[in-house]
Design a protein around this motif. Structure first.
Motif, PDB file in Angstrom:
ATOM      1  N   ARG A 136      39.969  48.539  47.463  1.00  0.00           N
ATOM      2  CA  ARG A 136      40.290  48.747  46.041  1.00  0.00           C
ATOM      3  C   ARG A 136      40.888  47.466  45.465  1.00  0.00           C
ATOM      4  NH1 ARG A 136      44.166  51.923  46.843  1.00  0.00           N
ATOM      5  NH2 ARG A 136      42.886  53.746  47.229  1.00  0.00           N
ATOM      6  N   SER A 137      40.285  46.902  44.459  1.00  0.00           N
ATOM      7  CA  SER A 137      40.749  45.618  43.926  1.00  0.00           C
ATOM      8  C   SER A 137      40.979  45.693  42.423  1.00  0.00           C
ATOM      9  CB  SER A 137      39.742  44.510  44.237  1.00  0.00           C
ATOM     10  OG  SER A 137      38.521  44.736  43.559  1.00  0.00           O
ATOM     11  N   GLU A 138      41.698  44.710  41.938  1.00  0.00           N
ATOM     12  CA  GLU A 138      41.957  44.598  40.505  1.00  0.00           C
ATOM     13  C   GLU A 138      41.951  43.115  40.143  1.00  0.00           C
ATOM     14  OE1 GLU A 138      45.356  45.980  37.266  1.00  0.00           O
ATOM     15  OE2 GLU A 138      45.017  47.138  39.097  1.00  0.00           O
ATOM     16  N   ARG A 139      41.311  42.787  39.049  1.00  0.00           N
ATOM     17  CA  ARG A 139      41.262  41.389  38.603  1.00  0.00           C
ATOM     18  C   ARG A 139      42.391  41.130  37.609  1.00  0.00           C
ATOM     19  NH1 ARG A 139      35.807  38.254  37.552  1.00  0.00           N
ATOM     20  NH2 ARG A 139      36.041  38.356  39.831  1.00  0.00           N
ATOM     21  N   VAL A 140      43.140  40.082  37.886  1.00  0.00           N
ATOM     22  CA  VAL A 140      44.236  39.676  37.009  1.00  0.00           C
ATOM     23  C   VAL A 140      43.787  38.414  36.278  1.00  0.00           C
ATOM     24  CG1 VAL A 140      46.651  38.979  36.893  1.00  0.00           C
ATOM     25  CG2 VAL A 140      45.914  40.615  38.633  1.00  0.00           C
ATOM     26  N   GLN A 141      43.842  38.441  34.946  1.00  0.00           N
ATOM     27  CA  GLN A 141      43.402  37.308  34.137  1.00  0.00           C
ATOM     28  C   GLN A 141      44.531  36.809  33.251  1.00  0.00           C
ATOM     29  OE1 GLN A 141      39.910  39.239  32.299  1.00  0.00           O
ATOM     30  NE2 GLN A 141      38.640  37.785  33.438  1.00  0.00           N
ATOM     31  N   LYS A 142      44.566  35.522  33.086  1.00  0.00           N
ATOM     32  CA  LYS A 142      45.593  34.917  32.240  1.00  0.00           C
ATOM     33  C   LYS A 142      45.475  35.447  30.819  1.00  0.00           C
ATOM     34  CE  LYS A 142      46.569  30.615  33.001  1.00  0.00           C
ATOM     35  NZ  LYS A 142      47.989  30.686  33.409  1.00  0.00           N
ATOM     36  N   GLY A 143      46.610  35.869  30.288  1.00  0.00           N
ATOM     37  CA  GLY A 143      46.640  36.354  28.927  1.00  0.00           C
ATOM     38  C   GLY A 143      46.170  37.777  28.739  1.00  0.00           C
ATOM     39  N   ALA A 144      45.875  38.492  29.834  1.00  0.00           N
ATOM     40  CA  ALA A 144      45.348  39.857  29.707  1.00  0.00           C
ATOM     41  C   ALA A 144      46.442  40.913  29.751  1.00  0.00           C
ATOM     42  CB  ALA A 144      44.328  40.123  30.804  1.00  0.00           C
ATOM     43  N   GLY A 145      47.696  40.506  29.860  1.00  0.00           N
ATOM     44  CA  GLY A 145      48.799  41.461  29.874  1.00  0.00           C
ATOM     45  C   GLY A 145      48.833  42.336  31.111  1.00  0.00           C
ATOM     46  N   THR A 146      48.589  41.750  32.279  1.00  0.00           N
ATOM     47  CA  THR A 146      48.530  42.535  33.519  1.00  0.00           C
ATOM     48  C   THR A 146      49.781  42.372  34.378  1.00  0.00           C
ATOM     49  OG1 THR A 146      47.321  40.691  34.520  1.00  0.00           O
ATOM     50  CG2 THR A 146      46.012  42.524  33.654  1.00  0.00           C
ATOM     51  N   GLY A 147      50.870  41.935  33.763  1.00  0.00           N
ATOM     52  CA  GLY A 147      52.113  41.771  34.516  1.00  0.00           C
ATOM     53  C   GLY A 147      52.611  43.057  35.148  1.00  0.00           C
ATOM     54  N   SER A 148      52.199  44.213  34.605  1.00  0.00           N
ATOM     55  CA  SER A 148      52.648  45.500  35.143  1.00  0.00           C
ATOM     56  C   SER A 148      52.144  45.729  36.566  1.00  0.00           C
ATOM     57  CB  SER A 148      52.187  46.648  34.253  1.00  0.00           C
ATOM     58  OG  SER A 148      50.768  46.669  34.172  1.00  0.00           O
ATOM     59  N   LEU A 149      51.086  45.040  36.969  1.00  0.00           N
ATOM     60  CA  LEU A 149      50.567  45.192  38.319  1.00  0.00           C
ATOM     61  C   LEU A 149      51.611  44.831  39.360  1.00  0.00           C
ATOM     62  CD1 LEU A 149      48.141  45.643  40.261  1.00  0.00           C
ATOM     63  CD2 LEU A 149      47.642  43.213  40.015  1.00  0.00           C
ATOM     64  N   ALA A 150      52.426  43.832  39.068  1.00  0.00           N
ATOM     65  CA  ALA A 150      53.426  43.370  40.023  1.00  0.00           C
ATOM     66  C   ALA A 150      54.700  44.201  39.996  1.00  0.00           C
ATOM     67  CB  ALA A 150      53.767  41.903  39.750  1.00  0.00           C
ATOM     68  N   GLN A 151      54.946  44.902  38.910  1.00  0.00           N
ATOM     69  CA  GLN A 151      56.205  45.629  38.766  1.00  0.00           C
ATOM     70  C   GLN A 151      56.310  46.763  39.779  1.00  0.00           C
ATOM     71  OE1 GLN A 151      56.522  46.842  34.666  1.00  0.00           O
ATOM     72  NE2 GLN A 151      56.560  44.740  33.897  1.00  0.00           N
ATOM     73  N   GLY A 152      57.408  46.782  40.526  1.00  0.00           N
ATOM     74  CA  GLY A 152      57.647  47.831  41.508  1.00  0.00           C
ATOM     75  C   GLY A 152      56.774  47.745  42.731  1.00  0.00           C
ATOM     76  N   ALA A 153      56.135  46.592  42.952  1.00  0.00           N
ATOM     77  CA  ALA A 153      55.228  46.444  44.082  1.00  0.00           C
ATOM     78  C   ALA A 153      55.826  45.533  45.142  1.00  0.00           C
ATOM     79  CB  ALA A 153      53.892  45.865  43.623  1.00  0.00           C
ATOM     80  N   LEU A 155      54.652  42.471  47.400  1.00  0.00           N
ATOM     81  CA  LEU A 155      53.596  41.480  47.227  1.00  0.00           C
ATOM     82  C   LEU A 155      53.445  40.636  48.488  1.00  0.00           C
ATOM     83  CD1 LEU A 155      54.699  40.173  43.704  1.00  0.00           C
ATOM     84  CD2 LEU A 155      53.017  41.964  44.172  1.00  0.00           C
ATOM     85  N   GLY A 156      52.215  40.440  48.911  1.00  0.00           N
ATOM     86  CA  GLY A 156      51.971  39.430  49.921  1.00  0.00           C
ATOM     87  C   GLY A 156      52.290  38.072  49.337  1.00  0.00           C
ATOM     88  N   ALA A 157      52.649  37.107  50.188  1.00  0.00           N
ATOM     89  CA  ALA A 157      53.055  35.792  49.682  1.00  0.00           C
ATOM     90  C   ALA A 157      51.944  35.141  48.869  1.00  0.00           C
ATOM     91  CB  ALA A 157      53.456  34.894  50.847  1.00  0.00           C
ATOM     92  N   ALA A 158      50.698  35.252  49.324  1.00  0.00           N
ATOM     93  CA  ALA A 158      49.581  34.653  48.586  1.00  0.00           C
ATOM     94  C   ALA A 158      49.361  35.362  47.263  1.00  0.00           C
ATOM     95  CB  ALA A 158      48.315  34.686  49.430  1.00  0.00           C
ATOM     96  N   ALA A 159      49.474  36.700  47.260  1.00  0.00           N
ATOM     97  CA  ALA A 159      49.324  37.452  46.015  1.00  0.00           C
ATOM     98  C   ALA A 159      50.435  37.102  45.041  1.00  0.00           C
ATOM     99  CB  ALA A 159      49.318  38.954  46.306  1.00  0.00           C
ATOM    100  N   ALA A 160      51.657  36.953  45.554  1.00  0.00           N
ATOM    101  CA  ALA A 160      52.787  36.583  44.691  1.00  0.00           C
ATOM    102  C   ALA A 160      52.547  35.229  44.053  1.00  0.00           C
ATOM    103  CB  ALA A 160      54.072  36.575  45.505  1.00  0.00           C
ATOM    104  N   ALA A 161      52.040  34.286  44.858  1.00  0.00           N
ATOM    105  CA  ALA A 161      51.773  32.956  44.324  1.00  0.00           C
ATOM    106  C   ALA A 161      50.678  32.997  43.269  1.00  0.00           C
ATOM    107  CB  ALA A 161      51.378  32.024  45.463  1.00  0.00           C
ATOM    108  N   ALA A 162      49.619  33.770  43.543  1.00  0.00           N
ATOM    109  CA  ALA A 162      48.518  33.867  42.587  1.00  0.00           C
ATOM    110  C   ALA A 162      48.992  34.474  41.275  1.00  0.00           C
ATOM    111  CB  ALA A 162      47.397  34.711  43.187  1.00  0.00           C
ATOM    112  N   LEU A 163      49.765  35.543  41.362  1.00  0.00           N
ATOM    113  CA  LEU A 163      50.252  36.193  40.153  1.00  0.00           C
ATOM    114  C   LEU A 163      51.228  35.298  39.397  1.00  0.00           C
ATOM    115  CD1 LEU A 163      50.757  39.829  41.476  1.00  0.00           C
ATOM    116  CD2 LEU A 163      48.901  38.970  40.056  1.00  0.00           C
ATOM    117  N   ALA A 164      52.051  34.550  40.150  1.00  0.00           N
ATOM    118  CA  ALA A 164      52.993  33.637  39.498  1.00  0.00           C
ATOM    119  C   ALA A 164      52.249  32.577  38.705  1.00  0.00           C
ATOM    120  CB  ALA A 164      53.889  32.982  40.538  1.00  0.00           C
ATOM    121  N   GLY A 165      51.148  32.089  39.269  1.00  0.00           N
ATOM    122  CA  GLY A 165      50.394  31.049  38.582  1.00  0.00           C
ATOM    123  C   GLY A 165      49.673  31.549  37.355  1.00  0.00           C
ATOM    124  N   ILE A 166      49.373  32.845  37.315  1.00  0.00           N
ATOM    125  CA  ILE A 166      48.576  33.381  36.207  1.00  0.00           C
ATOM    126  C   ILE A 166      49.441  34.074  35.156  1.00  0.00           C
ATOM    127  CG2 ILE A 166      46.836  35.123  35.633  1.00  0.00           C
ATOM    128  CD1 ILE A 166      45.457  34.391  38.255  1.00  0.00           C
TER     129      ILE A 166
END
Length: 218
Positions: A136-153, A155-166
């Motif tokens: 099950r996957s989800e695409r996170v795009q810059k400017g798409a307002g997907t910050g809620s994906l990280a809330q209460g989760a 995060l793997g270190a790579a996922a955290a880095a990817a989300l931080a960059g976007i």
């Protein structure tokens, strides 16, 4: 001699009932003959391969990239008991392992691989178990307002880095990063990307552990 034979027959009949989770759900998928062979005498209990241990986790979701390996410790969701009510694995025991990339057909997903069962500080057992494969996957795009994906989760270190960059460092600053890894060094590699695909895991429904080999509890 007759008394001894009757005792052995009665014992075999009881052991042949198998092992259950909680009050009614079957833990062991085994014939009575297999159950009798696998449960040894002298107060040792063998939980056979194929048994499923339900788990829980402190977070509602875990987010990782497809390529990363992340350490993870799960909690046994409820008591694992014999039909007579004896607790074999208490609810709250821990299962230690890792989330690892795995391929299913043309898709790359993740799977929890269990390595150790901790019942108490003095009771640790090496185990070989695995969860289902999660794609099950989800695409996170810059400017798409997907910050809620990280809330209460978690995060793997790579996922955290990817989300931080976007979506920005501040959006994940308070979230748990599995393994305690910092995200700064990894984030630099991902600068400039405008989207990333991550896997979203729901622990209670996705990560129940199926034993690949027997566990002998003493």
């Amino acid at each position: 001699m007759i008394t001894s034979q009757k005792w052995r027959s009665a014992t075999a009949a009881i052991l042949a009932l198998g092992i259950t989770v909680g009050t009614s759900a079957p833990l062991v998928v085994a014939t009575p003959a297999e159950a009798q062979q696998r449960i040894s005498q002298f107060d040792s209990i063998r939980i056979p391969s194929g048994s499923v241990i339900p788990v829980s986790y402190e977070k509602d979701k875990i987010v990782v990239t497809r390529e990363e390996t992340a350490p993870l410790t799960l909690t046994v969701a409820r008591d694992i008991r014999t039909p007579q009510g004896r607790v074999l694995i208490p609810g709250g025991s821990q299962i230690v392992g890792t989330l690892q990339p795995v391929r299913r057909g043309n898709q790359i997903g993740t799977q929890f691989v269990a390595r150790e069962l901790i019942i108490s500080r003095r009771q640790r057992y090496r185990i070989d178990g695995y969860s289902g494969i999660i794609t099950r996957s989800e695409r996170v795009q810059k400017g798409a307002g997907t910050g809620s994906l990280a809330q209460g989760a978690a995060l793997g270190a790579a996922a955290a880095a990817a989300l931080a960059g976007i979506i920005g460092d501040k959006a994940i600053a308070t979230e748990e990063v599995l393994g305690g890894a910092g995200i700064g060094a990894i984030a630099g590699v991902l600068l400039g990307r405008r989207s990333v695909d991550v896997l979203v895991i729901r622990p209670e429904q996705d990560l129940a552990v199926t034993l690949r080999s027997d566990i002998v509890l003493r």
